[in-house]
Motif scaffolding. Sequence first.
Motif, PDB file in Angstrom:
ATOM      1  N   GLU A  11       0.822  -1.214   0.000  1.00  0.00           N
ATOM      2  CA  GLU A  11       0.000   0.000   0.000  1.00  0.00           C
ATOM      3  C   GLU A  11       0.861   1.270   0.000  1.00  0.00           C
ATOM      4  OE1 GLU A  11      -3.190  -0.151  -0.613  1.00  0.00           O
ATOM      5  OE2 GLU A  11      -3.090  -2.332  -0.525  1.00  0.00           O
ATOM      6  N   SER A  12       1.931   1.262  -0.776  1.00  0.00           N
ATOM      7  CA  SER A  12       2.874   2.385  -0.923  1.00  0.00           C
ATOM      8  C   SER A  12       3.690   2.665   0.342  1.00  0.00           C
ATOM      9  CB  SER A  12       2.158   3.666  -1.366  1.00  0.00           C
ATOM     10  OG  SER A  12       1.543   3.456  -2.622  1.00  0.00           O
ATOM     11  N   VAL A  13       3.625   1.788   1.319  1.00  0.00           N
ATOM     12  CA  VAL A  13       4.453   1.907   2.528  1.00  0.00           C
ATOM     13  C   VAL A  13       5.658   1.002   2.340  1.00  0.00           C
ATOM     14  CG1 VAL A  13       4.594   1.461   5.009  1.00  0.00           C
ATOM     15  CG2 VAL A  13       2.488   2.413   4.033  1.00  0.00           C
ATOM     16  N   GLY A  32       7.991  -9.985   8.651  1.00  0.00           N
ATOM     17  CA  GLY A  32       6.872 -10.000   7.731  1.00  0.00           C
ATOM     18  C   GLY A  32       6.064  -8.730   7.841  1.00  0.00           C
ATOM     19  N   VAL A  33       5.174  -8.538   6.879  1.00  0.00           N
ATOM     20  CA  VAL A  33       4.374  -7.326   6.802  1.00  0.00           C
ATOM     21  C   VAL A  33       2.966  -7.702   6.336  1.00  0.00           C
ATOM     22  CG1 VAL A  33       5.174  -6.822   4.460  1.00  0.00           C
ATOM     23  CG2 VAL A  33       4.308  -4.980   5.868  1.00  0.00           C
ATOM     24  N   GLY A  34       1.982  -6.970   6.846  1.00  0.00           N
ATOM     25  CA  GLY A  34       0.607  -7.237   6.451  1.00  0.00           C
ATOM     26  C   GLY A  34      -0.250  -5.991   6.562  1.00  0.00           C
ATOM     27  N   LEU A  35      -1.475  -6.124   6.124  1.00  0.00           N
ATOM     28  CA  LEU A  35      -2.416  -5.018   6.100  1.00  0.00           C
ATOM     29  C   LEU A  35      -3.535  -5.275   7.096  1.00  0.00           C
ATOM     30  CD1 LEU A  35      -3.411  -2.403   4.668  1.00  0.00           C
ATOM     31  CD2 LEU A  35      -4.598  -3.910   3.046  1.00  0.00           C
ATOM     32  N   ARG A  36      -3.783  -4.295   7.960  1.00  0.00           N
ATOM     33  CA  ARG A  36      -4.901  -4.362   8.908  1.00  0.00           C
ATOM     34  C   ARG A  36      -6.102  -3.701   8.265  1.00  0.00           C
ATOM     35  NH1 ARG A  36      -8.891  -5.408  12.032  1.00  0.00           N
ATOM     36  NH2 ARG A  36      -8.971  -4.566  14.137  1.00  0.00           N
ATOM     37  N   GLN A  42      -8.916   0.096   4.986  1.00  0.00           N
ATOM     38  CA  GLN A  42      -7.510  -0.161   5.280  1.00  0.00           C
ATOM     39  C   GLN A  42      -7.114   0.742   6.446  1.00  0.00           C
ATOM     40  OE1 GLN A  42      -5.640   0.671   1.521  1.00  0.00           O
ATOM     41  NE2 GLN A  42      -6.037  -1.389   0.774  1.00  0.00           N
ATOM     42  N   VAL A  43      -6.650   0.140   7.538  1.00  0.00           N
ATOM     43  CA  VAL A  43      -6.347   0.905   8.752  1.00  0.00           C
ATOM     44  C   VAL A  43      -4.850   1.199   8.852  1.00  0.00           C
ATOM     45  CG1 VAL A  43      -6.568   0.995  11.266  1.00  0.00           C
ATOM     46  CG2 VAL A  43      -8.329  -0.162   9.907  1.00  0.00           C
ATOM     47  N   TYR A  44      -4.016   0.171   8.724  1.00  0.00           N
ATOM     48  CA  TYR A  44      -2.564   0.379   8.770  1.00  0.00           C
ATOM     49  C   TYR A  44      -1.831  -0.791   8.152  1.00  0.00           C
ATOM     50  CZ  TYR A  44      -2.976  -2.322  13.182  1.00  0.00           C
ATOM     51  OH  TYR A  44      -3.277  -3.268  14.129  1.00  0.00           O
ATOM     52  N   VAL A  45      -0.588  -0.517   7.768  1.00  0.00           N
ATOM     53  CA  VAL A  45       0.349  -1.557   7.379  1.00  0.00           C
ATOM     54  C   VAL A  45       1.166  -1.869   8.621  1.00  0.00           C
ATOM     55  CG1 VAL A  45       2.389  -2.099   5.986  1.00  0.00           C
ATOM     56  CG2 VAL A  45       0.450  -0.875   4.955  1.00  0.00           C
ATOM     57  N   GLY A  46       1.231  -3.137   8.973  1.00  0.00           N
ATOM     58  CA  GLY A  46       1.981  -3.552  10.159  1.00  0.00           C
ATOM     59  C   GLY A  46       3.173  -4.400   9.780  1.00  0.00           C
ATOM     60  N   GLY A  47       4.308  -4.072  10.363  1.00  0.00           N
ATOM     61  CA  GLY A  47       5.522  -4.850  10.139  1.00  0.00           C
ATOM     62  C   GLY A  47       6.026  -5.405  11.455  1.00  0.00           C
ATOM     63  N   LEU A  48       6.532  -6.619  11.431  1.00  0.00           N
ATOM     64  CA  LEU A  48       7.108  -7.259  12.615  1.00  0.00           C
ATOM     65  C   LEU A  48       8.600  -7.443  12.394  1.00  0.00           C
ATOM     66  CD1 LEU A  48       6.883  -8.807  15.326  1.00  0.00           C
ATOM     67  CD2 LEU A  48       6.376 -10.868  13.976  1.00  0.00           C
ATOM     68  N   TYR A  49       9.380  -6.922  13.325  1.00  0.00           N
ATOM     69  CA  TYR A  49      10.839  -7.051  13.298  1.00  0.00           C
ATOM     70  C   TYR A  49      11.292  -7.873  14.492  1.00  0.00           C
ATOM     71  CZ  TYR A  49      11.054  -3.382   9.746  1.00  0.00           C
ATOM     72  OH  TYR A  49      10.898  -2.649   8.592  1.00  0.00           O
ATOM     73  N   LEU A  71       3.659   0.249  12.956  1.00  0.00           N
ATOM     74  CA  LEU A  71       2.325   0.496  12.420  1.00  0.00           C
ATOM     75  C   LEU A  71       2.371   1.769  11.585  1.00  0.00           C
ATOM     76  CD1 LEU A  71       0.218  -0.178  15.663  1.00  0.00           C
ATOM     77  CD2 LEU A  71       0.900  -1.809  13.884  1.00  0.00           C
ATOM     78  N   HIS A  72       2.100   1.647  10.313  1.00  0.00           N
ATOM     79  CA  HIS A  72       2.084   2.780   9.383  1.00  0.00           C
ATOM     80  C   HIS A  72       0.616   3.066   9.067  1.00  0.00           C
ATOM     81  CE1 HIS A  72       6.463   2.686   8.477  1.00  0.00           C
ATOM     82  NE2 HIS A  72       6.316   1.444   8.896  1.00  0.00           N
ATOM     83  N   MET A  73       0.111   4.131   9.639  1.00  0.00           N
ATOM     84  CA  MET A  73      -1.318   4.438   9.556  1.00  0.00           C
ATOM     85  C   MET A  73      -1.740   4.816   8.132  1.00  0.00           C
ATOM     86  SD  MET A  73      -2.101   3.780  12.650  1.00  0.00           S
ATOM     87  CE  MET A  73      -3.842   4.186  12.525  1.00  0.00           C
ATOM     88  N   LEU A  74      -2.880   4.262   7.715  1.00  0.00           N
ATOM     89  CA  LEU A  74      -3.442   4.548   6.403  1.00  0.00           C
ATOM     90  C   LEU A  74      -4.735   5.345   6.500  1.00  0.00           C
ATOM     91  CD1 LEU A  74      -2.906   1.081   4.693  1.00  0.00           C
ATOM     92  CD2 LEU A  74      -1.476   3.133   4.506  1.00  0.00           C
TER      93      LEU A  74
END
Length: 176
Positions: A11-13, A32-36, A42-49, A71-74
């Motif tokens: 989502e451009s993040v 990994g990364v996913g979309l909430r 679409q609420v946010y893109v979430g990444g786990l490190y 959490l990258h807010m959309l």
Amino acid sequence: MTQGSAAAELESVKLPDTVRLADGGADLVLNGVGLRTRFFFQVYVGGLYLTKKTTVAGAAISDAGAKRIALHMLRELSAEQFNNALEDGLKNNHSAADLRRLDARVKQLRALFDAERTAKNGDVIYIDYLPGTGTRITVNGKLKGTIPGEDFNQALMRIWLGEQPADSDLKKGMLG
């Protein structure tokens, strides 16, 4: 905090493949990364490190090393909406006794986000676990506070990776 080159885009993040937690000193890899999404929004893109990749939720949750949820807010959410979603995630993955034990720290977390008032489209929220220090909340590069306890961080991780995650597709994405 230093960041590596972009490893994933959703989502451009763009999320870097590695990050270094400044005062934790740990190098973390993008697991990994996913979309909430919620009600088709679409609420946010979430990444786990994590310090090392895993596809097993329990291993990610129980890992005592440094970790980050990014959490990258959309879309815009009020502090109340954001806090309620976090608290629902906690309730869905913990017993009443666990929730009582976590209550004071959940209130601390709520106060941190209440002070922010709104999470806006484009905001970036980091939930970092630093062993021996606790869970550090950063919004748009500004430290908002740190909440002690490895158990508290594990409780937060269950919101996204627990048996009843906030979003099962997001969980799958975060676990690679």
